[in-house]
Enzyme design. Structure first.
Site: not given
Length: 318
Positions: A50, A300
């Site tokens: 992110k 991720s």
């Protein structure tokens, strides 16, 4: 959006984010019938991909009173980090479903972690109020061109490291990561296959794609908590991009996610959160193969509560 947007984002965030490594996974390769590579984005500065999107969006801002968002944790942490780099206040709005370790990490970066509502959508109402009433810049976690372009830099990086990649498996939530990675990868390699993977419990983008338009889905507790939340009925970008660019969507049970998490820890030495384990879980569950050539799994994020990770690791042995 175009490849140019992603390439421009890569220049803007150069030096602000890490280039994360790729490594082979012999165990998963044996099970998938071809070479499997792990893109270790959980080693990013804030523990998740992110930061790419948040750093890019903040770099594009003019003068603001502060920044805000609603987040399941990782985007909020990334935005708090990027805001601290720029020296502006940040208020991160969270639902009660966000784990305590993620709330604490946001606060540790100097931002306010404001818990409000029982879902991501309810937390967003407070973020919109801050934008409307207090002059904060609202940077959403996925449906935003600058965020998508920033996440797309991961696609550029993967193909620079593994030019012969045939498939990229992407954890799928609101679609910001998949949209950006697919945009970049398919512009450079039109034949590459993009697979989105999510949990069966409350997979909003998967349900929306099946319906042909954005739909609301109840947000449920899941090991892949970072994949929770809706796509928004007024979705402007990611629904259409996922619809047009994804080749397949795979949904996993909680047991399959846990199996992927355990495998990555025991055989690959990687401690990740549930959302990052979905690619491994799909291979172990017989739902994802590497028959077409090298398969890249994006790990991720690694921001899992250590106690939860320890419990999942014990369950198989019980």
């Amino acid at each position: 959006m175009s490849l140019h947007d992603v390439e421009a984002a890569a220049e803007r965030i150069r030096g602000r984010v890490r280039e994360t490594p790729v490594k082979p996974s012999p165990g998963l390769s044996a099970r998938a019938g071809g070479p499997v590579w792990l893109k270790c984005e959980h080693r990013q500065e804030t523990g998740a991909f992110k930061l790419r999107g948040a750093a890019h969006a903040v770099a594009r801002l003019g003068a603001v009173a502060g920044v805000t968002t609603a987040s399941t944790g990782n985007h909020g942490r990334a935005l708090a980090f990027a805001a601290r780099q720029r020296g502006v206040p940040a208020v991160i709005c969270l639902s009660r479903l966000v784990p305590g370790n993620k709330r604490e990490a946001i606060a540790g970066l100097g931002a306010e972690a404001r818990v409000t509502g029982a879902s991501q959508d309810e937390a967003f109402e407070e973020a919109r109020r801050l934008e409307r009433d207090e002059g904060f810049a609202l940077i959403p976690p996925f449906d935003h061109a600058d965020v998508i372009a920033g996440q797309g830099t991961l696609g550029l990086e993967i193909l620079a490291q593994l030019p012969d990649a045939a498939t990229i498996a992407v954890p799928l939530s609101g679609g910001g990561l998949l949209s950006g990675v697919a945009l970049a990868a398919k512009a450079l390699r039109p034949g590459i296959r993009i697979v989105g993977i999510s949990m069966a419990r409350g997979a909003a983008m998967a349900a929306s794609l099946a319906a042909g338009h954005p739909v609301e889905v109840a947000e449920l507790e899941t090991l892949a908590d970072s994949l929770g939340g809706g796509v928004g009925r007024d979705n402007r970008l990611t629904f259409a991009m996922c619809r047009d660019l994804v080749d397949e969507v795979i949904l996993l049970s909680e047991a399959e996610i846990a199996a992927g998490l355990r495998h990555l820890a025991r055989e690959d030495g990687e401690i990740v959160e549930g959302a990052a384990a979905v690619g491994a879980g799909a291979i172990l569950g017989g739902k994802l193969r590497a028959d077409r050539g090298p398969l890249v799994l994006i790990l991720s994020g690694g921001n899992i509560d250590p106690a939860l990770h320890a419990r999942i690791m014990r369950e198989q042995d019980a």
